[in-house]
Write a protein that holds these residues in place. Structure first.
Motif, short mmCIF file in Angstrom:
data_model
loop_
_atom_site.label_atom_id
_atom_site.label_comp_id
_atom_site.label_asym_id
_atom_site.label_seq_id
_atom_site.Cartn_x
_atom_site.Cartn_y
_atom_site.Cartn_z
N ASP A 1 43.77 58.52 44.93
CA ASP A 1 43.27 57.32 45.58
C ASP A 1 44.31 56.83 46.58
O ASP A 1 45.43 56.47 46.20
CB ASP A 1 42.98 56.24 44.54
N PRO A 2 43.97 56.79 47.86
CA PRO A 2 44.96 56.34 48.86
C PRO A 2 45.39 54.89 48.67
O PRO A 2 46.43 54.48 49.20
CB PRO A 2 44.22 56.52 50.19
N ASP A 3 44.61 54.10 47.92
CA ASP A 3 44.97 52.70 47.68
C ASP A 3 46.00 52.55 46.56
O ASP A 3 46.48 51.44 46.30
CB ASP A 3 43.73 51.87 47.34
N GLY A 4 46.33 53.64 45.86
CA GLY A 4 47.31 53.57 44.79
C GLY A 4 46.67 53.36 43.42
O GLY A 4 45.48 53.60 43.23
N TRP A 5 47.48 52.90 42.47
CA TRP A 5 46.99 52.67 41.12
C TRP A 5 45.94 51.55 41.14
O TRP A 5 46.13 50.52 41.80
CB TRP A 5 48.13 52.25 40.20
N TYR A 6 44.85 51.77 40.40
CA TYR A 6 43.83 50.73 40.35
C TYR A 6 44.38 49.46 39.70
O TYR A 6 44.19 48.35 40.21
CB TYR A 6 42.60 51.22 39.58
N PHE A 7 45.09 49.62 38.58
CA PHE A 7 45.80 48.50 37.97
C PHE A 7 47.22 48.50 38.55
O PHE A 7 48.10 49.18 38.05
CB PHE A 7 45.85 48.63 36.44
N ASN A 8 47.41 47.74 39.60
CA ASN A 8 48.69 47.73 40.30
C ASN A 8 49.77 47.16 39.38
O ASN A 8 49.78 45.97 39.07
CB ASN A 8 48.57 46.86 41.55
N PRO A 9 50.72 48.00 38.94
CA PRO A 9 51.74 47.52 38.00
C PRO A 9 52.59 46.39 38.56
O PRO A 9 53.08 45.54 37.80
CB PRO A 9 52.58 48.76 37.72
N LEU A 10 52.78 46.36 39.88
CA LEU A 10 53.62 45.32 40.48
C LEU A 10 52.96 43.95 40.39
O LEU A 10 53.64 42.92 40.46
CB LEU A 10 53.90 45.67 41.94
N ALA A 11 51.64 43.92 40.23
CA ALA A 11 50.93 42.66 40.05
C ALA A 11 50.67 42.37 38.57
O ALA A 11 50.93 41.27 38.08
CB ALA A 11 49.61 42.69 40.81
N TRP A 12 50.23 43.38 37.84
CA TRP A 12 49.86 43.17 36.44
C TRP A 12 51.06 42.91 35.55
O TRP A 12 50.91 42.40 34.43
CB TRP A 12 49.04 44.36 35.93
N GLN A 13 52.25 43.23 36.01
CA GLN A 13 53.45 42.94 35.22
C GLN A 13 53.58 41.43 34.97
O GLN A 13 54.17 41.01 33.98
CB GLN A 13 54.70 43.50 35.89
N PHE A 14 53.04 40.61 35.87
CA PHE A 14 53.15 39.16 35.69
C PHE A 14 52.34 38.69 34.49
O PHE A 14 52.78 37.81 33.74
CB PHE A 14 52.70 38.44 36.96
N LEU A 15 51.17 39.27 34.29
CA LEU A 15 50.36 38.91 33.13
C LEU A 15 51.08 39.33 31.84
O LEU A 15 51.09 38.58 30.85
CB LEU A 15 49.00 39.59 33.23
N PHE A 16 51.66 40.51 31.84
CA PHE A 16 52.46 40.97 30.69
C PHE A 16 53.64 40.04 30.46
O PHE A 16 53.95 39.66 29.32
CB PHE A 16 52.93 42.39 30.98
#
Length: 417
Positions: free
Chosen positions: A228-243
């Motif tokens: 996927d050219p858009d990268g990971w569907y669950f973007n770790p750089l964003a979802w890390q904040f929820l974690f």
């Protein structure tokens, strides 16, 4: 989208206030509560089953939602709010990870805790490998009997073997197998978050929030994905904040020795927001109803980089549940609450099996149709397998905890890693 017990010679923790929740493992498992002094007044159980029950509910909804043809997915939480089961799962993974590992550095030492953390990451990697292999060999085998759309695997993975190293290195993430790599990356980053918290307990959360905001302003900041050219569907750089929010909430609850305060104004604000979220997210036209969405199609919060609207939604749910004594009682003393808690305590095993069952359900529907008989059979059998698996794993763990170890002392239920 997990489990081991500590050894008998694990040092006991110091007594804590009775309202502190008992430690849950990163996979939903529980740690042994510290014994109160003999002179202390009798206290209620420290075990807080709400985290387990919430994660169990999220796991079962993920099983339902990941079958596109499943009519039952019209009734899951994604239909009545911006967030869905994935957000709940990641938030609670952070909450439980602090209980499993956060205080471990002080109680057991740095090296033993890092070893447990590494062992857990290996288990997650093995779980991901099992799911990938099950998908590949099942789809290729099914094709010998009936045509199967390449949608069940990415087109690049449907043929040949040149993809293996990419998938194993997380350079290629198939669309139905992308949440476990996210969880593994977040858990791997836990020691960094812990070190920042040791400097100042708010520093880690502030830096995490800043990174999340940066990704929301520029969603192209992402991990690469060969598929996927858009990268990971669950973007770790964003979802890390929820974690990170889950980690911080858990650490603060432990530090304060009590649950979140039930503030009426905050409760009202959360309820108002969730009502707005439900009105905007509900699939009105799917049910043949007038479209009552306040903003129509103009408001579609992105899931990939965790839009603020989705973040507020899951945090409102979390606060309402974790500040509610009724929710605590329901999770601990009702049949439904306890069944969900069992599922949540064994989330790795349940998630792996449910993901494989999702594939078989989709293949069955595409091959034999989507009639009511198959709808009922797939959902009843699938959910029964997952609940039964959790119940069996719970009994096995409890039996192992009762068996004498070494000199005859019973092995306590340690915080799972």
């Amino acid at each position: 989208m997990q489990a081991h017990t500590d050894k008998a010679n694990t040092p006991h923790s110091a007594p804590q206030p009775t309202s502190v929740v008992q430690a849950h493992g990163a996979d939903g498992g529980a740690g042994a509560a510290s014994s109160s002094p003999a002179t202390a007044a009798p206290a209620r159980s420290r075990r807080d089953h709400r985290i387990d029950a919430l994660r169990g509910a999220a796991l079962l909804m993920m099983f339902i939602d990941h079958i596109p043809q499943n009519l039952l997915n019209r009734f899951t939480m994604r239909n009545v709010g911006f967030a869905d089961a994935a957000e709940v799962f990641v938030l609670l993974a952070g909450y439980a990870s602090w209980l499993a590992y956060g205080r471990g550095f002080t109680k057991y030492g740095v090296l033993p805790t890092l070893q447990r953390l590494f062992k857990r990451c290996v288990q997650l990697y093995i779980g991901q490998t099992i799911m990938v292999m099950a998908y590949v060999f099942t789809v290729r085998g099914w094709r010998h009997f009936t045509p199967v759309s390449v949608d069940y695997l990415e087109p690049e993975l449907a043929h040949g073997l040149g993809w293996i190293w990419r998938v194993m290195m997380f350079d290629a993430l198939p669309s139905n197998l992308n949440i476990m790599p996210l969880y593994l990356v977040l858990l791997t980053g836990f020691p960094i978050f812990y070190l920042l918290m040791r400097i100042h307990r708010s520093l880690a959360l502030l830096l995490s929030g800043a990174l999340w905001m940066l990704v929301n302003m520029d969603p192209e900041l992402n991990f690469p994905n060969w598929l996927d050219p858009d990268g990971w569907y669950f973007n770790p750089l964003a979802w890390q904040f929820l974690f990170a929010l889950g980690l911080t909430a858990s650490a603060e609850t432990q530090r304060r020795g009590r649950d979140f305060a039930r503030v009426p104004a905050l409760v009202a604000l959360c309820c108002v927001y969730l009502l707005f979220s439900a009105l905007q997210a509900f699939p009105w036209t799917l049910w043949g109803l007038p479209d009552l969405r306040p903003f129509g199609d103009a408001l579609a919060p992105a899931k990939s980089w965790l839009s603020p609207l989705r973040l507020f939604d899951v945090m409102a749910i979390f606060y309402l549940v974790q500040s509610s004594e009724r929710a605590r009682h329901w999770a601990a003393h009702t049949w439904a609450g306890q069944e969900l808690a069992r599922v949540g305590r064994h989330s790795l095993e349940v998630f792996v099996v449910s993901t494989i069952l999702d594939l078989y359900a989709r293949l069955i529907f595409s091959t034999f149709g989507e009639g009511w008989a198959l709808q009922v059979a797939v959902n009843v059998v699938g959910l029964a397998i997952l609940v039964g698996l959790a119940s069996w794993l719970d009994r096995r763990r409890n039996n192992a905890a009762r068996r004498p170890a070494g000199g005859g002392a019973a092995v306590p239920n340690g915080a799972k890693g």
